[in-house]
Write a protein that holds these residues in place. Structure first.
Motif, mmCIF file in Angstrom:
data_model
loop_
_atom_site.group_PDB
_atom_site.id
_atom_site.type_symbol
_atom_site.label_atom_id
_atom_site.label_comp_id
_atom_site.label_asym_id
_atom_site.label_seq_id
_atom_site.Cartn_x
_atom_site.Cartn_y
_atom_site.Cartn_z
ATOM 1 N N TRP A 44 16.885 -51.594 33.777
ATOM 2 C CA TRP A 44 17.709 -51.325 32.599
ATOM 3 C C TRP A 44 16.915 -51.320 31.303
ATOM 4 O O TRP A 44 17.015 -50.383 30.521
ATOM 5 N N ILE A 45 16.145 -52.356 31.056
ATOM 6 C CA ILE A 45 15.528 -52.476 29.734
ATOM 7 C C ILE A 45 14.338 -51.529 29.576
ATOM 8 O O ILE A 45 14.272 -50.784 28.608
ATOM 9 N N LEU A 46 13.398 -51.551 30.503
ATOM 10 C CA LEU A 46 12.244 -50.653 30.377
ATOM 11 C C LEU A 46 12.648 -49.191 30.448
ATOM 12 O O LEU A 46 12.169 -48.372 29.662
ATOM 13 N N THR A 47 13.520 -48.857 31.379
ATOM 14 C CA THR A 47 13.957 -47.472 31.510
ATOM 15 C C THR A 47 14.662 -47.002 30.239
ATOM 16 O O THR A 47 14.382 -45.913 29.732
ATOM 17 N N SER A 48 15.548 -47.821 29.734
ATOM 18 C CA SER A 48 16.260 -47.461 28.507
ATOM 19 C C SER A 48 15.302 -47.321 27.330
ATOM 20 O O SER A 48 15.421 -46.389 26.531
ATOM 21 N N THR A 49 14.346 -48.218 27.235
ATOM 22 C CA THR A 49 13.402 -48.172 26.120
ATOM 23 C C THR A 49 12.501 -46.948 26.203
ATOM 24 O O THR A 49 12.282 -46.253 25.209
ATOM 25 N N LEU A 50 11.975 -46.675 27.374
ATOM 26 C CA LEU A 50 11.024 -45.575 27.504
ATOM 27 C C LEU A 50 11.677 -44.204 27.419
ATOM 28 O O LEU A 50 11.098 -43.275 26.860
ATOM 29 N N TYR A 51 12.872 -44.053 27.980
ATOM 30 C CA TYR A 51 13.491 -42.730 28.021
ATOM 31 C C TYR A 51 14.525 -42.497 26.931
ATOM 32 O O TYR A 51 14.657 -41.385 26.439
ATOM 33 N N ASP A 52 15.271 -43.518 26.566
ATOM 34 C CA ASP A 52 16.301 -43.347 25.540
ATOM 35 C C ASP A 52 15.813 -43.723 24.148
ATOM 36 O O ASP A 52 16.434 -43.355 23.158
ATOM 37 N N GLY A 53 14.732 -44.462 24.065
ATOM 38 C CA GLY A 53 14.240 -44.927 22.767
ATOM 39 C C GLY A 53 13.796 -43.812 21.848
ATOM 40 O O GLY A 53 13.924 -43.913 20.627
ATOM 41 N N ASN A 54 13.260 -42.723 22.411
ATOM 42 C CA ASN A 54 12.807 -41.598 21.579
ATOM 43 C C ASN A 54 13.933 -40.954 20.798
ATOM 44 O O ASN A 54 13.703 -40.334 19.768
#
Length: 139
Positions: free
Chosen positions: A113-123
């Motif tokens: 949840w956290i890494l995936t959200s940060t890497l893909y949704d953070g942009n």
């Protein structure tokens, strides 16, 4: 606004151990352990990651990481106390609970949840630069 307070309190908690461990007056009373330098490097790295997430405006993610990584610590401390009190069965039960919580939070919730959200949704919300991706992998 609360996530900034969570991150500041987390940073002060992590900062307290190396500063008291290196201060001669505190070191005199504290028990020197075999893993002193490993723990010192661990705390210094954690402080650097907290500061990095603060300066790159990733305070919400940094707060989530702090809370997620610290949620198993009270169970481990309880297991240690029960061990010191010679309550072996209770200690073993607490340690099994700690291991389960640690595995779920560090091996499933954090990367999924956290890494995936940060890497893909953070942009979509904050422009990233290459050091951010390195920092996410260090957590």
């Amino acid at each position: 606004p609360y996530h900034k307070w969570i991150q500041m309190s987390g940073c002060t908690t992590w900062w307290s151990w190396p500063s008291t461990g290196l201060c001669p007056s505190h070191s005199f009373f504290d028990v020197k352990r075999k893993d002193f330098w490993e723990m010192f490097i661990h705390h210094a790295t954690t402080i650097a990651l907290i500061v990095f997430s603060w300066t790159t405006h990733f305070t919400r993610i940094g707060s989530l990481v702090l809370l997620l990584h610290d949620c198993a610590d009270p169970i481990l401390e309880m297991a240690k106390m029960l061990r010191y009190l010679n309550y072996k069965n209770s200690c073993d039960l607490c340690f099994v609970l700690f291991a389960c919580v640690w595995i779920v939070t560090r091996c499933f919730i954090f990367p999924i949840w956290i890494l995936t959200s940060t890497l893909y949704d953070g942009n979509k919300f904050i422009p990233m630069f290459p050091a951010t991706i390195f920092s996410m992998g260090s957590w």
